[in-house]
Write an enzyme that holds these catalytic residues in place. Sequence first.
Site, PDB file in Angstrom:
ATOM      1  N   ARG A 100     -10.506 -11.383   1.710  1.00 11.21           N
ATOM      2  CA  ARG A 100     -11.362 -12.436   1.154  1.00 11.21           C
ATOM      3  C   ARG A 100     -10.664 -13.791   1.195  1.00 11.21           C
ATOM      4  O   ARG A 100     -11.320 -14.822   1.249  1.00 11.21           O
ATOM      5  CB  ARG A 100     -11.799 -12.037  -0.263  1.00 11.21           C
ATOM      6  CG  ARG A 100     -10.658 -11.850  -1.222  1.00 11.21           C
ATOM      7  CD  ARG A 100     -11.053 -11.051  -2.449  1.00 11.21           C
ATOM      8  NE  ARG A 100     -11.092  -9.609  -2.173  1.00 11.21           N
ATOM      9  CZ  ARG A 100     -11.459  -8.692  -3.066  1.00 11.21           C
ATOM     10  NH1 ARG A 100     -11.831  -9.056  -4.277  1.00 11.21           N
ATOM     11  NH2 ARG A 100     -11.472  -7.416  -2.749  1.00 11.21           N
TER      12      ARG A 100
ATOM     13  N   LYS B 236       0.832  -1.199   0.000  1.00 10.40           N
ATOM     14  CA  LYS B 236       0.000   0.000   0.000  1.00 10.40           C
ATOM     15  C   LYS B 236       0.871   1.256   0.000  1.00 10.40           C
ATOM     16  O   LYS B 236       2.002   1.196   0.476  1.00 10.40           O
ATOM     17  CB  LYS B 236      -0.854   0.022   1.280  1.00 10.40           C
ATOM     18  CG  LYS B 236      -1.992  -0.954   1.307  1.00 10.40           C
ATOM     19  CD  LYS B 236      -2.778  -0.814   2.605  1.00 10.40           C
ATOM     20  CE  LYS B 236      -3.894  -1.848   2.693  1.00 10.40           C
ATOM     21  NZ  LYS B 236      -4.960  -1.636   1.699  1.00 10.40           N
TER      22      LYS B 236
HETATM   23  N1  BES Z   1      -8.239  -3.841   4.429  1.00  8.23           N
HETATM   24  C1  BES Z   1      -8.328  -3.399   3.085  1.00  8.23           C
HETATM   25  C2  BES Z   1      -9.587  -2.597   2.816  1.00  8.23           C
HETATM   26  C3  BES Z   1      -9.617  -1.198   3.355  1.00  8.23           C
HETATM   27  C4  BES Z   1      -8.876  -0.199   2.759  1.00  8.23           C
HETATM   28  C5  BES Z   1     -10.423  -0.887   4.415  1.00  8.23           C
HETATM   29  C6  BES Z   1      -8.944   1.089   3.253  1.00  8.23           C
HETATM   30  C7  BES Z   1     -10.503   0.405   4.890  1.00  8.23           C
HETATM   31  C8  BES Z   1      -9.754   1.395   4.310  1.00  8.23           C
HETATM   32  C9  BES Z   1      -8.340  -4.601   2.138  1.00  8.23           C
HETATM   33  O1  BES Z   1      -7.559  -5.669   2.534  1.00  8.23           O
HETATM   34  C10 BES Z   1      -7.799  -4.122   0.844  1.00  8.23           C
HETATM   35  O2  BES Z   1      -6.666  -3.767   0.789  1.00  8.23           O
HETATM   36  N2  BES Z   1      -8.649  -4.111  -0.166  1.00  8.23           N
HETATM   37  C11 BES Z   1      -8.271  -3.631  -1.452  1.00  8.23           C
HETATM   38  C12 BES Z   1      -8.839  -4.577  -2.483  1.00  8.23           C
HETATM   39  C13 BES Z   1      -8.366  -4.316  -3.873  1.00  8.23           C
HETATM   40  C14 BES Z   1      -6.889  -4.682  -4.004  1.00  8.23           C
HETATM   41  C15 BES Z   1      -9.184  -5.128  -4.841  1.00  8.23           C
HETATM   42  C16 BES Z   1      -8.836  -2.233  -1.633  1.00  8.23           C
HETATM   43  O3  BES Z   1      -9.968  -1.981  -1.229  1.00  8.23           O
HETATM   44  O4  BES Z   1      -8.113  -1.381  -2.144  1.00  8.23           O
HETATM   45 MN    MN Z   2      -5.561  -5.455   1.885  1.00  7.50          MN
END
Ligand code: BES
Ligand code: MN
Length: 501
Positions: free
Chosen positions: A354, A280
């Site tokens: 997931r 990230k």
């Molecule tokens: N934990 C995150 C989702 C999230 C991001 C929650 C920001 C709250 C604030 C999850 O594991 C994630 O990183 N999801 C990605 C999925 C994407 C790669 C398809 C996302 O939402 O960017």
């Molecule tokens: Mn994630």
Amino acid sequence: MNFHVTSGTPEKQRTAALVVGIYEDEKLSSSAQRIDKASEGYVSRLIKQGDFTGKKGQALLLFALPGVKAERVLLMGCGQKDKVTAKNLRQSWSGAVKALQACGATEAMICPLEAKPKDEELTQWARLIVETAEQALYRYEHTKSKKESLKKPLAKLTLLLDQRSQQPLAEQGILQGQAIAKGVNLARDLGNLPGNICTPTYLADEARRLAKEYKSLKAKILEQAEMEKLGLGALLAVSRGSRQPPKLITLEYKGAPGKQKPIVLVGKGLTFDAGGISIKPGERMDEMKYDMCGGAGVLGTMQACAELELPLNVIAVVPSSENLPDGAANKPGDVLTSLSGQTIEVLNTDAEGRLILCDALTYSKRYRPDVVIDVATLTGACVIALGAHASGLLSNDQSLAEHLLAAGQTSDDRAWQLPLWDDYQQQLDSNFADMANIGGRGAGTITAACFLARFTEEFRWAHLDIAGTAWLSGKEKGATGRPVPLLTQYLIQRAQEAKAS
Ligand code: BES
Ligand code: MN
Ligand code: ZN
């Protein structure tokens, strides 16, 4: 905080502070009218002079009112009389609690707005008072070297009714409110703890601690070696980049005969999400310590359920891991075999929630569940779609969805349903596995749920995406404890149905 119920006339109560409601447009609640009368028009004079307008959240402390036995009277602004909803009342009361805390009173009494409320209103009112007070008084202190202890903390609140016969109804509301507040506070504490303390092992210990505290709860932790034996390949792949061992935490609540099918609550327990190899960006990455708030919410709900001794069987399943980049971490393009046997192509290691959930959902089948509800901070897309006000809800069973939506309304912890149409499923197509773990730019919350749906076909299932609701950012950064109120309300409803049938 201690809560009590008593009955009597407001002006005759010997208390450090008596809280009475005032509406906008110079209208007094029934208890305020009594105080006004006893003090020969003191309150209405003050309002006429414009010192207090009754705006929602406003609070004014008065001392030594003539004709009134209470040391202080706190006027609580309630907004317009015809707009007094549970939601507005929460804001009004929250303002009053802060004012009480700022003055020297260590105990206080609160009067209902109107005489002779309906039975159910009274229970809800008492519950709201308790929940809101506990929420306003919550402090996170675990990792501060100096505890900011108040010299004279507010320690006791008494609800003042005008009829003794209504006391049991208020007491019932207090019990519910206290149970929910306990669960919420546990979820908030776990969420707020940093990732270096709140690891998968810490969460597992927390489940064991709950099982020690409540006889009705039993904890079982599945360790890495057992997960390997069973084949939880998706969960294990996520944890490969971490030095912390993963855990599959289960907590069983038995409140009904064994033949009653359990409600299974699955919570994402990702104790820190750096994204893995698909790392990230740095901004606000600290907030990814909150990626275990689904797991925390499920544990909090189990505590509330045990406190209330609900006549149900409920099982929590919390898959817990970190998601970090490392030489051993899983990589984009890797293909995993999940516990269900279905294969998954990892196109983005940041879509890890997931992966740990799909194995936990398959694992839940062994309990022959009545329903399975999973809770997860699953997608950033959900924050874009619904912001911080509603959790996203998706389900393969419309009646279950509607029950959860209703529970969210009642508990003021709302969810909003999104479609789980088959049309979206093709976004998960993969040339190299049964499915990909991401579905492209469009409808990110829905495709994430579509992915989970492939592991829940054999039971009634609902998914709550709490990415926007589990914590607040900015100046007020902190866990909210959501969706403990929603889930507990759902269980309370289920318990009532079970009793009725
Ligand atoms: N934990 C995150 C989702 C999230 C991001 C929650 C920001 C709250 C604030 C999850 O594991 C994630 O990183 N999801 C990605 C999925 C994407 C790669 C398809 C996302 O939402 O960017
Ligand atoms: Mn994630
Ligand atoms: Zn995540």
